[in-house]
Design a protein around this motif. Structure first.
Motif, PDB file in Angstrom:
ATOM      1  N   LEU A 107     -11.641   7.468  -1.316  1.00 34.21           N
ATOM      2  CA  LEU A 107     -12.321   8.299  -0.339  1.00 34.21           C
ATOM      3  C   LEU A 107     -11.400   9.426   0.100  1.00 34.21           C
ATOM      4  O   LEU A 107     -10.190   9.249   0.206  1.00 34.21           O
ATOM      5  CB  LEU A 107     -12.744   7.474   0.873  1.00 34.21           C
ATOM      6  CG  LEU A 107     -13.542   6.200   0.596  1.00 34.21           C
ATOM      7  CD1 LEU A 107     -13.932   5.543   1.928  1.00 34.21           C
ATOM      8  CD2 LEU A 107     -14.741   6.462  -0.273  1.00 34.21           C
ATOM      9  N   SER A 108     -12.000  10.582   0.379  1.00 36.42           N
ATOM     10  CA  SER A 108     -11.251  11.721   0.885  1.00 36.42           C
ATOM     11  C   SER A 108     -11.894  12.222   2.161  1.00 36.42           C
ATOM     12  O   SER A 108     -13.096  12.049   2.372  1.00 36.42           O
ATOM     13  CB  SER A 108     -11.226  12.859  -0.143  1.00 36.42           C
ATOM     14  OG  SER A 108     -10.604  12.458  -1.335  1.00 36.42           O
ATOM     15  N   CYS A 109     -11.087  12.855   2.992  1.00 42.38           N
ATOM     16  CA  CYS A 109     -11.586  13.433   4.238  1.00 42.38           C
ATOM     17  C   CYS A 109     -10.864  14.757   4.456  1.00 42.38           C
ATOM     18  O   CYS A 109      -9.652  14.781   4.666  1.00 42.38           O
ATOM     19  CB  CYS A 109     -11.332  12.486   5.399  1.00 42.38           C
ATOM     20  SG  CYS A 109     -11.705  13.195   7.019  1.00 42.38           S
ATOM     21  N   ALA A 110     -11.616  15.837   4.394  1.00 45.95           N
ATOM     22  CA  ALA A 110     -11.054  17.167   4.603  1.00 45.95           C
ATOM     23  C   ALA A 110     -11.191  17.561   6.063  1.00 45.95           C
ATOM     24  O   ALA A 110     -12.296  17.493   6.622  1.00 45.95           O
ATOM     25  CB  ALA A 110     -11.768  18.179   3.709  1.00 45.95           C
ATOM     26  N   ARG A 161      -5.204  -4.478  -0.192  1.00 48.88           N
ATOM     27  CA  ARG A 161      -6.235  -3.903  -1.074  1.00 48.88           C
ATOM     28  C   ARG A 161      -6.498  -2.435  -0.796  1.00 48.88           C
ATOM     29  O   ARG A 161      -6.925  -1.704  -1.688  1.00 48.88           O
ATOM     30  CB  ARG A 161      -7.541  -4.683  -0.933  1.00 48.88           C
ATOM     31  CG  ARG A 161      -7.482  -6.114  -1.402  1.00 48.88           C
ATOM     32  CD  ARG A 161      -8.872  -6.705  -1.538  1.00 48.88           C
ATOM     33  NE  ARG A 161      -9.610  -6.704  -0.287  1.00 48.88           N
ATOM     34  CZ  ARG A 161     -10.767  -6.057  -0.098  1.00 48.88           C
ATOM     35  NH1 ARG A 161     -11.306  -5.346  -1.091  1.00 48.88           N
ATOM     36  NH2 ARG A 161     -11.394  -6.129   1.068  1.00 48.88           N
ATOM     37  N   PHE A 162      -6.266  -2.008   0.434  1.00 41.62           N
ATOM     38  CA  PHE A 162      -6.548  -0.632   0.815  1.00 41.62           C
ATOM     39  C   PHE A 162      -5.251   0.116   1.079  1.00 41.62           C
ATOM     40  O   PHE A 162      -4.288  -0.451   1.597  1.00 41.62           O
ATOM     41  CB  PHE A 162      -7.407  -0.597   2.072  1.00 41.62           C
ATOM     42  CG  PHE A 162      -8.782  -1.189   1.910  1.00 41.62           C
ATOM     43  CD1 PHE A 162      -9.268  -1.558   0.672  1.00 41.62           C
ATOM     44  CD2 PHE A 162      -9.585  -1.381   3.030  1.00 41.62           C
ATOM     45  CE1 PHE A 162     -10.537  -2.101   0.536  1.00 41.62           C
ATOM     46  CE2 PHE A 162     -10.851  -1.924   2.903  1.00 41.62           C
ATOM     47  CZ  PHE A 162     -11.329  -2.284   1.656  1.00 41.62           C
ATOM     48  N   THR A 163      -5.237   1.409   0.741  1.00 45.97           N
ATOM     49  CA  THR A 163      -4.075   2.241   1.005  1.00 45.97           C
ATOM     50  C   THR A 163      -4.521   3.550   1.633  1.00 45.97           C
ATOM     51  O   THR A 163      -5.338   4.273   1.046  1.00 45.97           O
ATOM     52  CB  THR A 163      -3.293   2.538  -0.279  1.00 45.97           C
ATOM     53  OG1 THR A 163      -2.885   1.316  -0.895  1.00 45.97           O
ATOM     54  CG2 THR A 163      -2.047   3.369   0.038  1.00 45.97           C
ATOM     55  N   ILE A 164      -3.987   3.832   2.801  1.00 55.18           N
ATOM     56  CA  ILE A 164      -4.284   5.086   3.477  1.00 55.18           C
ATOM     57  C   ILE A 164      -3.137   6.050   3.222  1.00 55.18           C
ATOM     58  O   ILE A 164      -1.975   5.651   3.185  1.00 55.18           O
ATOM     59  CB  ILE A 164      -4.508   4.882   4.988  1.00 55.18           C
ATOM     60  CG1 ILE A 164      -5.043   6.150   5.651  1.00 55.18           C
ATOM     61  CG2 ILE A 164      -3.242   4.383   5.667  1.00 55.18           C
ATOM     62  CD1 ILE A 164      -5.485   5.947   7.096  1.00 55.18           C
ATOM     63  N   SER A 165      -3.469   7.320   3.010  1.00 55.28           N
ATOM     64  CA  SER A 165      -2.442   8.338   2.815  1.00 55.28           C
ATOM     65  C   SER A 165      -2.962   9.658   3.357  1.00 55.28           C
ATOM     66  O   SER A 165      -4.155   9.819   3.618  1.00 55.28           O
ATOM     67  CB  SER A 165      -2.064   8.465   1.335  1.00 55.28           C
ATOM     68  OG  SER A 165      -3.179   8.844   0.554  1.00 55.28           O
ATOM     69  N   ARG A 166      -2.038  10.588   3.471  1.00 55.74           N
ATOM     70  CA  ARG A 166      -2.373  11.844   4.140  1.00 55.74           C
ATOM     71  C   ARG A 166      -1.568  12.957   3.487  1.00 55.74           C
ATOM     72  O   ARG A 166      -0.363  12.829   3.304  1.00 55.74           O
ATOM     73  CB  ARG A 166      -2.030  11.693   5.616  1.00 55.74           C
ATOM     74  CG  ARG A 166      -2.226  12.849   6.526  1.00 55.74           C
ATOM     75  CD  ARG A 166      -1.968  12.382   7.965  1.00 55.74           C
ATOM     76  NE  ARG A 166      -2.131  13.472   8.912  1.00 55.74           N
ATOM     77  CZ  ARG A 166      -2.122  13.326  10.237  1.00 55.74           C
ATOM     78  NH1 ARG A 166      -1.943  12.124  10.751  1.00 55.74           N
ATOM     79  NH2 ARG A 166      -2.259  14.348  11.026  1.00 55.74           N
ATOM     80  N   ASP A 167      -2.225  14.056   3.167  1.00 55.31           N
ATOM     81  CA  ASP A 167      -1.564  15.247   2.644  1.00 55.31           C
ATOM     82  C   ASP A 167      -1.691  16.328   3.700  1.00 55.31           C
ATOM     83  O   ASP A 167      -2.735  16.976   3.821  1.00 55.31           O
ATOM     84  CB  ASP A 167      -2.216  15.680   1.326  1.00 55.31           C
ATOM     85  CG  ASP A 167      -1.467  16.824   0.648  1.00 55.31           C
ATOM     86  OD1 ASP A 167      -0.798  17.602   1.356  1.00 55.31           O
ATOM     87  OD2 ASP A 167      -1.555  16.942  -0.576  1.00 55.31           O
ATOM     88  N   ASN A 168      -0.641  16.496   4.494  1.00 52.30           N
ATOM     89  CA  ASN A 168      -0.702  17.441   5.608  1.00 52.30           C
ATOM     90  C   ASN A 168      -0.832  18.886   5.126  1.00 52.30           C
ATOM     91  O   ASN A 168      -1.430  19.718   5.811  1.00 52.30           O
ATOM     92  CB  ASN A 168       0.536  17.288   6.492  1.00 52.30           C
ATOM     93  CG  ASN A 168       0.524  15.994   7.280  1.00 52.30           C
ATOM     94  OD1 ASN A 168      -0.526  15.455   7.614  1.00 52.30           O
ATOM     95  ND2 ASN A 168       1.705  15.469   7.570  1.00 52.30           N
ATOM     96  N   LYS A 216      -2.602  19.903   2.692  1.00 50.67           N
ATOM     97  CA  LYS A 216      -4.010  20.117   2.331  1.00 50.67           C
ATOM     98  C   LYS A 216      -4.965  19.706   3.439  1.00 50.67           C
ATOM     99  O   LYS A 216      -6.186  19.814   3.266  1.00 50.67           O
ATOM    100  CB  LYS A 216      -4.350  19.325   1.055  1.00 50.67           C
ATOM    101  CG  LYS A 216      -3.603  19.772  -0.181  1.00 50.67           C
ATOM    102  CD  LYS A 216      -4.037  18.982  -1.398  1.00 50.67           C
ATOM    103  CE  LYS A 216      -3.325  19.460  -2.645  1.00 50.67           C
ATOM    104  NZ  LYS A 216      -3.742  18.686  -3.846  1.00 50.67           N
ATOM    105  N   ASN A 217      -4.405  19.212   4.547  1.00 53.45           N
ATOM    106  CA  ASN A 217      -5.243  18.743   5.671  1.00 53.45           C
ATOM    107  C   ASN A 217      -6.281  17.739   5.178  1.00 53.45           C
ATOM    108  O   ASN A 217      -7.464  17.813   5.543  1.00 53.45           O
ATOM    109  CB  ASN A 217      -5.948  19.913   6.359  1.00 53.45           C
ATOM    110  CG  ASN A 217      -4.980  20.840   7.054  1.00 53.45           C
ATOM    111  OD1 ASN A 217      -3.927  20.413   7.537  1.00 53.45           O
ATOM    112  ND2 ASN A 217      -5.316  22.118   7.102  1.00 53.45           N
TER     113      ASN A 217
END
Length: 126
Positions: free
Chosen positions: A19-22, A65-72, A74-75
């Motif tokens: 999943l992605s969130c812009a 099972r789940f991994t959260i990550s963030r690309d600051n 690319k917001n």
């Protein structure tokens, strides 16, 4: 702050989805971002959160099972879902907590998140 999720859909048990969130708008005001989910007939529950510096927090049942990550740069916020189970079927929501609501590294509370996306549906077949 506006949040737009994508990447949901139909997955098979044992499979993976990402999943992605812009995020857009006054990003500088945002501290933590998180993923929540809500299954039919159930309350919205925390999946995972991540601070601006990358500190992560997972609800107990989601660890491993789940991994959260963030690309600051690319917001953009991500949630990698592995080893999918039918009980992962839910609407997944991206949320952002401003510093005014939560200034800690970990913001696990539903009421700390002022901004929410429209949600993306994840359906896992057995």
């Amino acid at each position: 702050v506006q949040l737009v999720e994508s990447g949901g859909g139909l997955g098979q048990a044992g499979g993976s989805l990402r999943l992605s969130c812009a995020a857009s708008g006054t990003i500088f005001s945002i501290n933590a971002m998180g993923w929540f989910r809500q299954a039919p007939g159930k309350e919205r529950e925390l999946v995972a959160t991540i601070s601006g510096s990358g500190t992560t927090y997972y609800a107990d049942s989601k660890k491993g099972r789940f991994t959260i990550s963030r690309d600051n740069a690319k917001n953009t916020l991500y949630l990698q879902l592995n080893s999918l189970k039918p009980e992962d079927t839910a609407m997944y929501y991206c949320a952002a907590a401003p510093f005014s609501s939560c200034s800690d590294y970990v913001c696990p509370g539903y009421d700390e998140y002022d901004y929410w996306g429209q949600g993306t549906q994840v359906t896992v077949s057995s």
